[in-house]
Design an enzyme around this catalytic site. Structure first.
Site, mmCIF file in Angstrom:
data_model
loop_
_atom_site.group_PDB
_atom_site.id
_atom_site.type_symbol
_atom_site.label_atom_id
_atom_site.label_comp_id
_atom_site.label_asym_id
_atom_site.label_seq_id
_atom_site.Cartn_x
_atom_site.Cartn_y
_atom_site.Cartn_z
ATOM 1 N N SER A 247 0.855 -1.402 0.184
ATOM 2 C CA SER A 247 0.166 -0.357 0.216
ATOM 3 C C SER A 247 0.862 1.560 -0.458
ATOM 4 C CB SER A 247 -0.300 0.122 1.241
ATOM 5 O OG SER A 247 -0.535 0.319 2.358
ATOM 6 N N LYS A 248 0.195 2.480 0.075
ATOM 7 C CA LYS A 248 0.859 4.031 0.069
ATOM 8 C C LYS A 248 1.869 3.460 1.131
ATOM 9 C CE LYS A 248 -1.835 6.225 -2.908
ATOM 10 N NZ LYS A 248 -3.602 6.903 -2.758
#
Ligand code: GLU
Length: 482
Positions: A247-248
């Site tokens: 994920s980010k």
């Protein structure tokens, strides 16, 4: 693979965000498969979710694919345009009896789900609408009552030989009669995908293994629609270094971000290729052509792949050294100009010198930024001294100044400004002083570049030229003697 027909694969992203690393990896593996086995690679934009799909996202997908060089065959397919076929396929399934209309409302279903939960039972649609008499169904449809279309899951087991996971089997009793058409007559993902994959004559469906649970439903749909099954391949998920789904939090996950950082597309492709695939042995660094040559589904891995940004940077360094100077130059030049190190005209004028410089600097660079940082001392009048370099190699300013003065004299007396002569001068100085050559090189390196990392000292002196090199040492002496 026993299938000898020309393989047809597709990448089918939903345009609901940027092209992310996982999507690009899936696209690459489909592309590699098609290119390796002389097949077709198609692109389908799954824009049926009108609320979440955007043109901007579609553009980002095209841009990312073009940047990576993942070209597709034939026209792009927009899933939303195939709505009439999706509906016709649902209609066919109704007519053949493979599907039925369900009038249960969301509120009723929710109520039954809650009751099942209270009894600690797993909720599964109880097929009550499948038992409605034909006349009642016709009457309720004629009255305009809303309904969904459900697929009637037959008894038995649904199984397939996955290219990655080998045999996968799902007992059908665990699959409820799933909806294929909503009450607004739009298709559910599984129907739209199967309908399109059949129409596009896709023979290999390769996608993330988060889709494994969809596959038995899709296989049932293929059978009910009388279409031959494709081969399925489910690629492993991508995790961050902490083992959690990427994920980010783990850094940039958009392919476009890497493009804008100035990463080489060939390095990105190489890095992506190793996320769930291995050519065997210790082989890691590959050109795209080598990847095509080495690609085989046997090398696909089941276990989650780990996304390590450091490795991507390392890979970029490998590719910076691997590509031709002609390829490298246009990627670096805009950054050199933006950093105000030189104008385009100046670079054109000294092109040969400039290409030699790039060749020198790329060896110790992992990014275009690294090259620009190292290039500064060759262009600018004044340089900045990296405090870490000063602390390490100019520990005692007076002593460093004395040594640099002697170094300057030795260099100034060197008649021919080439690597062997400069080496002889500097090594001669070290010998006379009874110190190691490194003791002479390190303070000189800081004087010339202000940095701790640089190419070999002799090549660097040659590249800088006599005048600039001596001027640099004079400036360093002025700084040290302040
Ligand atoms: N649009 C789906 C996705 O992005 C496609 C999955 C598939 O390849 O079937 O996950």
């Amino acid at each position: 693979m026993t299938d000898t027909t020309r393989p047809r694969l597709r990448f089918a992203p939903s345009p609901t965000g940027y092209l992310h690393v996982g999507g690009a990896r899936t696209a690459l593996f489909n592309w590699l498969y098609a290119r390796k086995y002389g097949g077709d690679f198609l692109l389908r934009i799954e824009d049926t979710d009108k609320a979440r799909s955007t043109d901007e996202s579609t553009r980002a997908i095209f841009e990312g694919m073009l940047w990576l060089g993942l070209d597709w065959d034939e026209e792009v397919v927009y899933q939303g345009a195939n709505l009439p076929r999706h509906q016709a396929d649902a209609e066919r399934l109704l007519e053949s009896g493979a599907a039925y209309r369900c009038f249960c409302t969301p509120a009723e279903l929710e109520e039954r789900r809650r009751e099942a939960e209270a009894r600690r039972e797993a909720f599964k649609y109880d097929r009550r609408c499948d038992r409605l008499p034909r006349a009642e169904v016709d009457r309720r449809v004629a009255a305009g009552e809303p309904y969904v279309v459900r697929f009637r899951v037959p008894e038995g087991t649904t199984e397939w030989d996955d290219l990655v996971h080998e045999r996968i089997a799902f007992p059908n009793k665990d699959i409820e009669d799933f909806v294929i058409l909503r009450s607004d007559h739009t298709p559910i993902y599984n129907l739209a995908v199967v309908s399109d994959d059949i129409a596009m004559r896709i023979t290999v469906v390769m996608r993330g293994d988060d889709h494994i649970s969809n596959t038995p439903k899709q296989i049932l749909l293929y059978r009910a629609l009388g279409a031959p099954l494709p081969t399925f391949a489910h690629l492993p998920m991508i995790h961050g270094l902490d083992g959690k789904k990427l994920s980010k939090r783990h850094g940039a996950t958009a392919v476009g971000d890497y493009q804008h950082y100035g990463l080489l597309p060939s390095a990105m492709l190489n890095f992506l290729a190793l996320l769930g695939w291995s050519p065997g042995g210790d082989r890691e660094v590959m050109t795209l052509n080598e990847m095509i040559e080495l690609f085989s589904p046997e090398g696909l891995q089941k276990k989650a792949a780990i996304f390590d940004p450091k490795k991507l940077e390392w890979m970029n360094g490998q590719h910076l050294s691997m590509i031709s100077l002609e390829e490298l130059e246009p990627r670096v030049t805009p950054a050199i100009i933006t950093a105000r190190l030189a104008t385009e005209e100046e670079l054109v004028e000294r092109r040969e010198w400039y290409l030699r410089l790039l060749d020198l600097l790329r060896v110790r660079s992992r990014t275009i930024d690294d090259i620009v940082r190292q290039a500064a001392p060759y262009f600018l009048e004044d340089i900045e001294y990296d405090p870490a370099a000063v602390a390490k190699n100019w520990k005692d300013p007076a002593e460093s100044a004395d040594l640099l003065r002697e170094t300057r004299d030795a260099l100034a007396r060197t008649e021919v400004w080439d690597a062997p002569a400069l080496e002889a001068s500097l090594r001669g100085l070290a010998e006379r002083k009874g110190i190691t050559a490194g003791k002479v090189f390190q303070p000189l390196r800081v004087a010339l570049t202000g940095l701790t990392v640089s190419p070999g000292i002799f090549e660097m002196l040659v590249q800088m030229g006599r005048d600039l090199s001596l001027k640099r040492i004079d400036k360093a002496l002025a700084v040290l003697e302040r």
